[in-house]
Design a protein around this motif. Structure first.
Motif, PDB file in Angstrom:
ATOM      1  N   TYR A 255      65.701   4.024  76.776  1.00 31.84           N
ATOM      2  CA  TYR A 255      66.920   3.360  77.243  1.00 31.84           C
ATOM      3  C   TYR A 255      66.895   3.134  78.756  1.00 31.84           C
ATOM      4  O   TYR A 255      67.651   2.309  79.272  1.00 31.84           O
ATOM      5  CB  TYR A 255      68.155   4.166  76.840  1.00 31.84           C
ATOM      6  N   ILE A 265      72.092  -4.144  73.305  1.00 35.77           N
ATOM      7  CA  ILE A 265      71.156  -3.440  74.174  1.00 35.77           C
ATOM      8  C   ILE A 265      69.751  -3.871  73.780  1.00 35.77           C
ATOM      9  O   ILE A 265      69.356  -3.729  72.617  1.00 35.77           O
ATOM     10  CB  ILE A 265      71.287  -1.907  74.041  1.00 35.77           C
ATOM     11  N   LEU A 267      65.988  -3.070  74.131  1.00 40.36           N
ATOM     12  CA  LEU A 267      65.011  -2.055  74.528  1.00 40.36           C
ATOM     13  C   LEU A 267      63.665  -2.740  74.733  1.00 40.36           C
ATOM     14  O   LEU A 267      63.084  -3.282  73.786  1.00 40.36           O
ATOM     15  CB  LEU A 267      64.903  -0.971  73.452  1.00 40.36           C
ATOM     16  N   ILE A 382      74.492   2.209  79.590  1.00 40.59           N
ATOM     17  CA  ILE A 382      73.346   2.302  78.681  1.00 40.59           C
ATOM     18  C   ILE A 382      72.778   3.717  78.655  1.00 40.59           C
ATOM     19  O   ILE A 382      72.416   4.244  77.609  1.00 40.59           O
ATOM     20  CB  ILE A 382      72.218   1.334  79.109  1.00 40.59           C
TER      21      ILE A 382
END
Length: 409
Positions: A255, A265, A267, A382
């Protein structure tokens, strides 16, 4: 007739500023010849003429803001006949005004002081035409770079430069010029300021600290640097150790190598590490691609090459885009501790600092060791505290046991 237009450099670049004209109205230009330098918020670009002929019109002066696709000059077929004066361009949108007519040619002279002066090509040309020694010109630029305006103003009383007509009146602030020096922010400095402010305002930025004992890294580097240079031709610095440690920690804490896109999100499964480099025009962050696949010498070579390109203003857009994590080293300037600001949409940045000998506890005893503070600024949206602290602790442990980095490279 051929129109010289501002080229499309990248999707994110929509405008730029005229940094300097290398040619003036009436000059002969060849196809593919560099005639004007464009400054954008990321890189400086050299604009060429697509046709051979004579530069008959310049439609944007140095310092003017121009848009992608905008016509900034005209080249016509010919051998250098007297140029016609630039006529106003009628268009739906306002067009930049023509630049002033060139100064008449004078005897050519070079610098007589023996000192090499930093000056734009246009400034050098005008100085030769006017018979002025560049070393005698007082530049406005705080870095000492002589531009056309400095040469034109040399030996005359200061005059006000006509500014483009503003869309709306601006508030005028009285400045005592005997007490304050006013300079216009470069486009790159404006962009740096804007983006740093955006990061501060649009993220939940937090910084956590740790310290690393550099004893073992320094000892290993001292033992191996000569052998490393003989076998690879590269100098063994600290940045390769830090880059390797960061990559290993990013794999453990994915992360930290992520970014927010809308309500998602992302990655990153790649490890493109940005390395902050200070230049005369401000900080730039070129990217070491696929750092996880590079060995120590390849990382050192990549960083050295990017740093040289940054100093020589040769960085391309491909050198600056797409990084997933950034390392910045304030220690080279003597910084003991700082809270670095994240770069663009990245989720974190690692700050390195000066190595200072300090008393620390080692195996129950006090010892004097070369210590460095590490700072990890991260987006708390995050990255949780557990991951940020764990990431920094992993970097610390790897640097304090650098043989592990060498074995795993």
């Amino acid at each position: 007739m051929a129109e010289i237009k501002v080229p499309e450099l990248a999707e994110s670049i929509t405008e730029g500023s005229i940094a300097q004209w290398v040619k003036k109205v009436g000059d002969r230009v060849e196809k593919g010849e560099f005639i004007v330098e464009l400054e954008t918020d990321k890189v400086n670009a050299e604009i060429i003429s697509e046709e051979a002929g004579v530069l008959t019109q310049i439609l944007a002066g140095e310092g003017d803001t121009v848009l992608v696709g905008q016509v900034i000059a005209v080249v016509e077929a010919g051998e250098g006949a007297a140029p016609a004066p630039a006529a106003p361009v009628e268009a739906a949108a306002p067009a930049p005004q023509a630049a002033p007519a060139p100064v008449a040619t004078a005897p050519v002279v070079e610098e007589t002081s023996g000192e090499r002066v930093i000056a734009s090509p246009a400034a050098r040309k005008l100085a030769r035409e006017k018979g002025i020694d560049l070393a005698a010109v007082s530049p406005v630029d705080p870095q000492g770079r002589v531009r056309v305006q400095d040469v034109a103003a040399h030996g005359t009383a200061p005059v006000a430069v006509a500014a483009p007509v503003a869309a709306a009146p601006k508030a005028v602030v009285a400045v005592d010029e005997s007490r304050v020096t006013v300079e216009k922010m470069s486009r790159r400095r404006q962009t740096i300021a804007k983006r740093l402010l955006e990061v501060k305002q649009s993220t939940a930025m937090l910084t956590t600290f740790n310290e690393v004992d550099m004893t073992n890294v320094m000892a290993l580097r001292s033992r191996k640097k000569d052998q490393f240079f003989e076998s690879t031709g590269s100098k063994l610095g600290f940045m390769s150790f830090f880059t390797k440690a960061v990559v290993a920690a990013l794999k453990k804490y994915p992360y930290v190598n992520a970014q927010i896109v809308g309500d998602e999100i992302h990655l990153n499964n790649f490890f493109d590490i940005g390395v902050a480099v200070s230049t005369e025009e401000g900080l730039v962050v070129p990217v070491v691609r696929d750092a996880d696949r590079k060995n120590f010498s390849e990382i050192e070579d990549s960083i050295a090459d990017l740093a040289k390109k940054a100093r020589d203003k040769k960085l391309g857009l491909s050198d600056l885009s797409g990084g997933s994590f950034t390392i910045t080293n304030g220690g080279v300037f003597g910084s003991l501790m700082s809270t670095p600001i994240m770069n663009g949409t990245q989720a974190a940045i690692l700050g390195m600092h000066s190595i200072k000998k300090r008393p620390v506890e080692v195996d129950g005893e006090v010892a004097i060791r070369p210590m460095m503070y590490l700072a990890l600024s991260y987006d708390h949206r995050i990255i949780d505290g557990k991951d940020s602290v764990g990431f920094l602790k992993t970097v610390k442990e790897l640097l304090e046991n650098p043989e592990d980095l060498l074995l795993n490279s």
